[in-house]
Design a protein around this motif. Structure first.
Motif, mmCIF file in Angstrom:
data_model
loop_
_atom_site.group_PDB
_atom_site.id
_atom_site.type_symbol
_atom_site.label_atom_id
_atom_site.label_comp_id
_atom_site.label_asym_id
_atom_site.label_seq_id
_atom_site.Cartn_x
_atom_site.Cartn_y
_atom_site.Cartn_z
ATOM 1 N N LEU A 198 0.801 -1.221 0.000
ATOM 2 C CA LEU A 198 0.000 0.000 0.000
ATOM 3 C C LEU A 198 0.837 1.275 0.000
ATOM 4 C CD1 LEU A 198 -2.833 -1.000 2.513
ATOM 5 C CD2 LEU A 198 -2.855 -1.107 0.019
ATOM 6 N N THR A 199 2.115 1.175 0.393
ATOM 7 C CA THR A 199 2.950 2.375 0.480
ATOM 8 C C THR A 199 4.018 2.454 -0.607
ATOM 9 O OG1 THR A 199 4.409 1.263 2.079
ATOM 10 C CG2 THR A 199 2.609 2.592 2.976
ATOM 11 N N ASP A 200 4.351 1.349 -1.226
ATOM 12 C CA ASP A 200 5.390 1.327 -2.254
ATOM 13 C C ASP A 200 4.814 1.835 -3.579
ATOM 14 O OD1 ASP A 200 7.287 0.604 -4.235
ATOM 15 O OD2 ASP A 200 7.984 -1.092 -3.034
ATOM 16 N N PRO A 201 5.373 2.919 -4.130
ATOM 17 C CA PRO A 201 4.822 3.489 -5.373
ATOM 18 C C PRO A 201 4.928 2.552 -6.572
ATOM 19 C CG PRO A 201 6.923 4.523 -4.811
ATOM 20 C CD PRO A 201 6.524 3.697 -3.629
ATOM 21 N N ARG A 202 5.708 1.477 -6.448
ATOM 22 C CA ARG A 202 5.780 0.517 -7.557
ATOM 23 C C ARG A 202 4.519 -0.333 -7.657
ATOM 24 N NH1 ARG A 202 11.409 -2.175 -6.008
ATOM 25 N NH2 ARG A 202 10.402 -1.941 -3.947
ATOM 26 N N PHE A 203 3.659 -0.255 -6.644
ATOM 27 C CA PHE A 203 2.327 -0.858 -6.714
ATOM 28 C C PHE A 203 1.329 0.286 -6.835
ATOM 29 C CE2 PHE A 203 4.708 -4.076 -4.254
ATOM 30 C CZ PHE A 203 4.463 -5.191 -5.044
ATOM 31 N N ASN A 204 0.542 0.298 -7.888
ATOM 32 C CA ASN A 204 -0.341 1.442 -8.085
ATOM 33 C C ASN A 204 -1.740 1.009 -8.492
ATOM 34 O OD1 ASN A 204 -0.459 1.047 -10.986
ATOM 35 N ND2 ASN A 204 1.578 1.993 -11.118
ATOM 36 N N ARG A 205 -2.609 1.993 -8.555
ATOM 37 C CA ARG A 205 -3.993 1.762 -8.986
ATOM 38 C C ARG A 205 -4.168 2.045 -10.473
ATOM 39 N NH1 ARG A 205 -8.011 -0.787 -6.487
ATOM 40 N NH2 ARG A 205 -9.459 0.595 -7.573
ATOM 41 N N VAL A 206 -3.450 3.027 -10.982
ATOM 42 C CA VAL A 206 -3.690 3.480 -12.349
ATOM 43 C C VAL A 206 -3.453 2.370 -13.371
ATOM 44 C CG1 VAL A 206 -1.339 4.375 -12.755
ATOM 45 C CG2 VAL A 206 -3.297 5.408 -13.940
#
Length: 400
Positions: free
Chosen positions: A50-58
């Motif tokens: 949830l905090t790592d920007p390498r996992f995203n929603r877009v």
């Protein structure tokens, strides 16, 4: 239930009885669409996702993205604050986040307390048995978010209709959901246009002004942000209040009496209920979905770029390495580690502190005024809101 009746089904268990999945390293499973997904359950792993920007929603809505849900609802709009990341997400978030800081919410305490007291006074004088969802668990958060957004006189029946369709999974047809969302969107568009012509001191007016000054926030994004706030501003609180009351009024009468003692005790009970009782079942989506933008190691497992990940916050909130005790025995003890019910990282729920305040005041004042409050029907006969991403009592008959 007649055990000889082949069409009979067992009554649904209350959500406080739902068992969290065992903690462990990320494992492969499938969504209902057949899409493979990495299921993440440990507290540290879920927080990382949830905090790592390498996992995203877009990237869940990229052209090559696999199908993640067979049911269209408000969560699927690709250009909303929920499904944007990075600078675009922060641009939308800045338009509204100042109204939801802990300090800003604390200024609302006296007014929220007065709303709760007024509702509880009315309950105490009402005929019994009383239906608590219509009289308390829904109108309380609706009254608060309506005041914040300047929506006095909001039609509760229409809001309930829009909310249920916005979070629908199997409860309605695709056409019914689309029609309801079109109505909800028209409501938001009319509200935005009105506040642009006649601005006030409410959140919608400040949101429209901030978006217009920014110049890069689209009209559709403003409208979606408004209706999203109306929805999120009451749904979590209503759901947690209803499910929490089912537990407190049946299995933990001692805590029901003790939480009336002081604000801190009530705040602790609210926090433990938020951590321990899920907002819904896990039959549709096993967690908060993200997509890996690069190869990332989580919990000793390499998750490849392009993979869909489900961060199971309910399992994380019961990770025995972080929360070793039984939450039922620790209801009056503050959690030692922050829970993940409201998420973490850039998409952490904006309304978390408002929900906490409403739950704390609502539970405490209700327990103070009506210490003998109890369900008027057996738990097995509770009528549940079904076919949605959330589950809570549709009706909750009580007496005292």
């Amino acid at each position: 239930m007649d055990p000889t009746d082949p069409t009979a089904t067992a009554p649904l268990i209350p959500l406080h009885c739902r068992r969290a999945a065992e903690a462990g390293p990320p494992t492969r499973t499938e969504l209902l669409t057949g899409t493979p997904v990495w299921w993440v359950r440990r507290h540290a792993d879920v927080r990382q996702v949830l905090t790592d920007p390498r996992f995203n929603r877009v990237d869940l809505y990229a052209p090559d993205a696999p199908a993640t849900t067979p049911y269209p609802n408000i969560m699927d709009a690709p250009d909303t604050i929920l499904n944007l990341d990075g600078a675009e997400h922060q641009r939308l978030r800045r338009t509204v986040q100042r109204a939801f800081t802990p300090r800003a919410i604390e200024r609302w305490r006296p007014w929220v307390a007065s709303v709760v007291d007024e509702m509880v006074d009315a309950l105490a004088e009402a005929e019994r048995p009383l239906e608590l969802v219509a009289a308390f668990t829904r109108p309380l958060p609706v009254a608060v978010i309506s005041r914040l957004m300047g929506l006095d006189g909001l039609d509760l029946k229409r809001l309930a209709h829009w909310s249920d369709h916005a979070l629908a999974t199997t409860a309605y047809t695709v056409q019914e959901v689309q029609e309801a969302m079109k109505e909800f969107g028209a409501f938001g568009a009319q509200l935005v246009a009105e506040r642009r012509r006649h601005p006030g001191e409410d959140l919608v007016s400040s949101l429209v002004q901030a978006a217009d000054e920014d110049g890069e926030v689209t009209e559709l994004q403003v409208i979606q942000l408004v209706i999203g706030l109306v929805l999120a501003g009451h749904e979590t609180t209503m759901t947690t209040l209803g499910n929490g009351l089912v537990y407190l009024l049946t299995e933990n009468r001692q805590a029901w009496h003790e939480l009336a003692g002081d604000e801190q005790r009530a705040a602790t009970v609210a926090e433990q209920l938020l951590r321990s009782v899920p907002l819904g079942d896990a039959d549709i989506i096993p967690g908060l979905l993200r997509r890996a933008a690069a190869d990332v190691e989580v919990g000793g497992v390499l998750i490849p770029a392009g993979a869909v990940v489900a961060a199971d916050t309910f399992a994380a909130n019961h990770d025995p390495e972080v929360y070793p005790g039984d939450w039922r025995q620790e209801l009056l003890d503050p959690p030692g580690v922050p829970h993940l019910t409201f998420g973490a990282g850039p998409h952490h729920c904006l309304g978390a502190w408002l929900a906490r305040l409403e739950l704390e005041l609502g539970l405490r004042r209700l327990a103070q005024r009506l210490p003998e409050l109890r369900l008027a029907v057996p738990v097995a006969e509770i009528d549940w809101r079904l076919g949605l991403l959330t589950r809570s009592p549709q009706t909750l008959p009580v007496t005292w």
